[in-house]
Design an enzyme around this catalytic site. Structure first.
Site, PDB file in Angstrom:
ATOM      1  N   PRO A   1       0.851  -1.199   0.000  1.00  0.00           N
ATOM      2  CA  PRO A   1       0.000   0.000   0.000  1.00  0.00           C
ATOM      3  C   PRO A   1       0.883   1.244   0.000  1.00  0.00           C
ATOM      4  O   PRO A   1       1.990   1.247   0.552  1.00  0.00           O
ATOM      5  CB  PRO A   1      -0.805  -0.119   1.294  1.00  0.00           C
ATOM      6  CG  PRO A   1      -0.720  -1.565   1.667  1.00  0.00           C
ATOM      7  CD  PRO A   1       0.601  -2.040   1.167  1.00  0.00           C
ATOM      8  N   SER A   2       0.407   2.350  -0.610  1.00  0.00           N
ATOM      9  CA  SER A   2       1.269   3.500  -0.861  1.00  0.00           C
ATOM     10  C   SER A   2       1.554   4.343   0.365  1.00  0.00           C
ATOM     11  O   SER A   2       2.555   5.039   0.418  1.00  0.00           O
ATOM     12  CB  SER A   2       0.650   4.391  -1.953  1.00  0.00           C
ATOM     13  OG  SER A   2       0.529   3.655  -3.157  1.00  0.00           O
ATOM     14  N   SER A   3       0.689   4.334   1.358  1.00  0.00           N
ATOM     15  CA  SER A   3       0.861   5.217   2.514  1.00  0.00           C
ATOM     16  C   SER A   3       0.332   4.527   3.755  1.00  0.00           C
ATOM     17  O   SER A   3      -0.408   3.537   3.681  1.00  0.00           O
ATOM     18  CB  SER A   3       0.139   6.555   2.291  1.00  0.00           C
ATOM     19  OG  SER A   3      -1.252   6.351   2.177  1.00  0.00           O
TER      20      SER A   3
ATOM     21  N   GLN B   1      -3.454   4.406   3.855  1.00  0.00           N
ATOM     22  CA  GLN B   1      -4.051   3.290   3.134  1.00  0.00           C
ATOM     23  C   GLN B   1      -3.928   1.986   3.911  1.00  0.00           C
ATOM     24  O   GLN B   1      -4.827   1.148   3.884  1.00  0.00           O
ATOM     25  CB  GLN B   1      -3.400   3.148   1.760  1.00  0.00           C
ATOM     26  CG  GLN B   1      -3.692   4.290   0.816  1.00  0.00           C
ATOM     27  CD  GLN B   1      -3.110   4.057  -0.565  1.00  0.00           C
ATOM     28  OE1 GLN B   1      -2.588   2.988  -0.852  1.00  0.00           O
ATOM     29  NE2 GLN B   1      -3.200   5.070  -1.423  1.00  0.00           N
TER      30      GLN B   1
END
Length: 721
Positions: free
Chosen positions: A22-24, A27
């Site tokens: 997941p990007s962050s 998230q």
């Protein structure tokens, strides 16, 4: 080509990697469905005929961006295993999960093409070694990178547009809160919080240093409000220097809405990795700057003056102005300018050197102080009245803060009491917790009341009419205040900087005169001539006999040993200091005396130190010292206190043997045979009347003496009987 036909037996013998990213962190916490879908790719690998023990899930990069600006350990491990040919297929939910930049993406494609590793996503399975598949993967990587750019541009555009209207909600510093309207910023409703922020700016106006403001808070025992996004209520803690400095440098306290005060830049470190750095922008480069956006604690002009004063407190570079006021006695520290070259003059209290301008500061300081007091005389009475007001207001500010602490603690105790009384008494699980909270609040109230009582008892007494009259009288005689023992050097410098910008010194040696140009605040100039003394002090010089001794010692010893020899003889430098290796080296350089250069090879007949001679003879240094003290061997010493030197030659080597020759007896036996003492025998050995050797091996070590033949004694037969 069928996708399943791309999977061969060679691929199935290798492992399958499922890459989860997941990007962050947001998230990871909230978009859990997407994360769960990525973990389900392990089941897809099993359906593609890989055994479950062959499937590896790499999820080390959860919440890490794939833009290439962050270091991803999981991606690096996956790339390494692909390069070693240990991976049959790499599975990701979509291409953007693997990489959001073409540099990482194409490096992965090249390695997969060389090692025949497959790549799979939600649309199918690809072989990077095939042209068509490589073309599709390249397009997907480019679109993934472009998507990131479009999303970022869209978000940043909205943020900047809202910030331009002053409505962007960002974290506000303590002492400011959000209003009901869009972009509305108000002062904190808590009177104690406002008083703490006002105290910072008031004390800085008095002290002129963020560190001194922090020390004042600590000395008075005052606490400072603290809030953050993770705290529901304010906390009162001991202030730190960082927090005080942040209050003084934040433009929001001046009623200004600012956006873009910092900028993120990228650079390469020594290892070639991309690193992000945050740098401060200049005021002219702020994208959004709205004055009078909201009510502040100070105005903008005061804020700019504070920033200028803080900048001056930073240690200046060579020949530049600035620097905080220090405790030294030099009155013109940071203000004096050379009238010959235009550079700033530095302060030094001792030492030697060559400068463009070198002049004593006592007479110069006295002349500047006299001009300053003459200019300040009309304002003396007003300064006296302000001193009377500050005498009472200083302690009253501290007491007001402690009274607010008591008021806040009393409110917390009353609120805890109301909550405790409102609960059902039979609900003991809740009642016990509320009771403990009430007791804690009462304890804090008692502590606050005790601190307030102590401060009120320690309150200084009010000035009497006689003392007020005395202070007003001092306003007419500022010279008494200036030279009073209670006025520190720091106070004098602070006063001087309120009116003076700089002082330019131009020395005329032939006329014995120093010409001073005083530049006052506001642009006015005044000139003062200071006569210089005609007497010339005797030059500082090292004693001649010390220099002559240094010349002789430098040919045989390094600087460290020379320093020890000179110190043992009680010699000092020209300024009365003891010698060190650096001072000996400086003295040699000044008098052009060559340094000691040890010879590389040890030759027969060369003078050596005790340690080197002991190694050459194969004995201990203590043994050699004992032989030297006994007079068994000869030594050389250049000057008293210098190390002994032993000349090694064949004759000296012959005196140290492994076993005693024929006819040599121990020292005690020689004393009996010759009928003399040990010292007498050693003296005869030293004069060459007796021969001796030193045995350095075996159990019976020591000196052996060759005793000459002695005539038979008349009483020898009787001794035998």
């Amino acid at each position: 080509m069928n996708e399943l036909s791309k999977i061969t037996a060679e691929h199935l013998r290798r492992c399958a990697i499922v890459y989860v990213r997941p990007s962050s962190t947001t998230q990871v916490e909230h978009n859990r469905e997407s994360t769960a879908r990525q973990y389900e790719l392990a089941e897809r690998a099993a359906r593609l005929s890989w055994r479950r023990d062959q499937v590896k899930v790499i999820d080390e990069d959860l919440g890490v961006s794939g833009s290439g600006l962050s270091e991803r350990t999981g991606f690096a491990r996956m790339t390494a295993e692909v390069g070693l040919g240990q991976v049959g297929i790499v599975l990701g939910l979509e291409v953007s999960r693997l990489a959001r930049n073409n540099a990482d993406w194409y490096r992965l494609l090249d390695l997969c093409g060389l090692t025949h590793t497959l790549i799979g996503d939600g649309d199918g399975i690809y072989h990077p070694g095939l042209f068509n598949d490589r073309l599709v993967l390249g397009l997907k990587g480019t679109m993934s990178e472009a998507e990131l750019h479009v999303l970022r541009a869209r978000l940043l555009g909205g943020i900047r547009n809202k910030a331009a209207r002053g409505e962007l909600h960002r974290g506000l510093p303590v002492g400011l809160v959000r209003g009901d309207a869009d972009g509305e910023v108000l002062l904190h409703p808590d009177e104690a919080v406002q008083a703490a922020i006002h105290a910072v700016f008031d004390r800085f106006a008095e002290f002129g240093s963020a560190r001194r403001v922090w020390l004042w808070f600590r000395s008075q025992g005052l606490r400072f409000p603290l809030h953050s996004n993770s705290l529901v209520d304010l906390r009162w803690v001991a202030p730190t220097y960082t927090k005080i400095h942040q209050v003084l440098t934040n433009p929001f306290y001046a009623g200004v809405y600012a956006y873009g005060r910092t900028q993120q830049t990228c650079c390469l470190d020594a290892g070639g990795r991309i690193r992000k750095r945050i740098r401060q922008r200049d005021r002219e480069q702020w994208p959004v700057f709205i004055r009078d956006h909201h009510a502040g604690y100070i105005d903008w002009n005061t804020f700019e003056a504070n920033q200028k004063r803080l900048a001056q407190n930073i240690r200046p570079r060579p020949h530049q102005s600035g620097g905080a006021v220090r405790e030294g006695a030099a009155l013109l520290q940071g203000l004096a300018v050379c009238g010959h070259c235009g550079r700033r003059l530095a302060v030094h209290y001792s030492g030697r050197g060559e400068y463009c301008l070198n002049i004593g500061g006592v007479q110069i300081d006295a002349a500047v102080a006299e001009a300053f007091l003459a200019a300040l005389a009309p304002a003396g009475l007003e300064a006296s009245l302000q001193a009377i007001e500050q005498f009472d207001a200083g302690h009253e500010t501290t007491l007001a803060q402690f009274r607010r602490d008591v008021e806040r603690a009393r409110y917390n105790a009353q609120r805890a009491e109301r909550r405790y009384r409102a609960v059902d008494p039979e609900n003991r699980l809740v009642a016990r917790g509320l009771e403990a909270e009430w007791e804690s609040a009462l304890l804090e109230l008692k502590t606050a009341e005790s601190e307030l009582s102590d401060r009120e008892h320690a309150r200084p007494r009010s000035l009497t009419h006689e003392e007020r009259d005395a202070i007003l009288a001092l306003g007419k005689d500022l010279k008494r205040i200036w030279f009073a023992p209670t006025t520190s050097d720091r106070d004098r410098k602070e006063l001087l900087r309120t009116l003076l910008d700089d002082v330019t010194l131009r020395v005329e040696r032939d006329k014995y005169n120093a010409h001073l140009t005083l530049r006052w605040r506001g642009g006015l100039f005044s000139e003062v001539n200071v006569p210089l003394p005609h007497s010339h002090p005797s030059p500082i010089r090292t004693a001649d006999d010390t220099i002559d001794l240094l010349r002789r010692l430098a040919a045989h010893y390094p600087d460290t040993k020379i320093a020890g020899i000179l110190n043992r003889q009680g010699r000092t430098t020209a300024t009365g200091l003891s010698f060190t290796a650096n001072r000996v080296s400086s003295l040699r350089t000044h008098w052009e005396i060559p340094c000691f250069e040890p010879k590389q090879q040890v030759q027969d007949g060369e003078c050596m130190t005790i340690e080197k001679a002991a190694r050459a003879l194969g004995i201990a240094p203590s043994t050699l010292h004992r032989c030297l003290n006994d007079g068994f061997i000869a030594g050389e010493q250049i000057t008293p206190g210098a190390p002994w030197r032993i000349r090694i030659n064949d004759e000296l080597r012959s005196r140290f043997v492994e076993s005693a020759p024929e006819g040599y007896v121990k020292m005690f036996r020689a004393m009996n045979l010759l009928g003399v003492s040990r010292q007498t025998i050693l003296q005869r050995v030293k004069r060459g009347e007796l021969k001796a050797v030193h045995v350095y091996r075996g159990r019976a070590k020591g000196i052996r003496i060759q005793v000459p033949a002695v005539a038979p004694d008349l009483f020898d037969p009787l001794k035998k009987n």
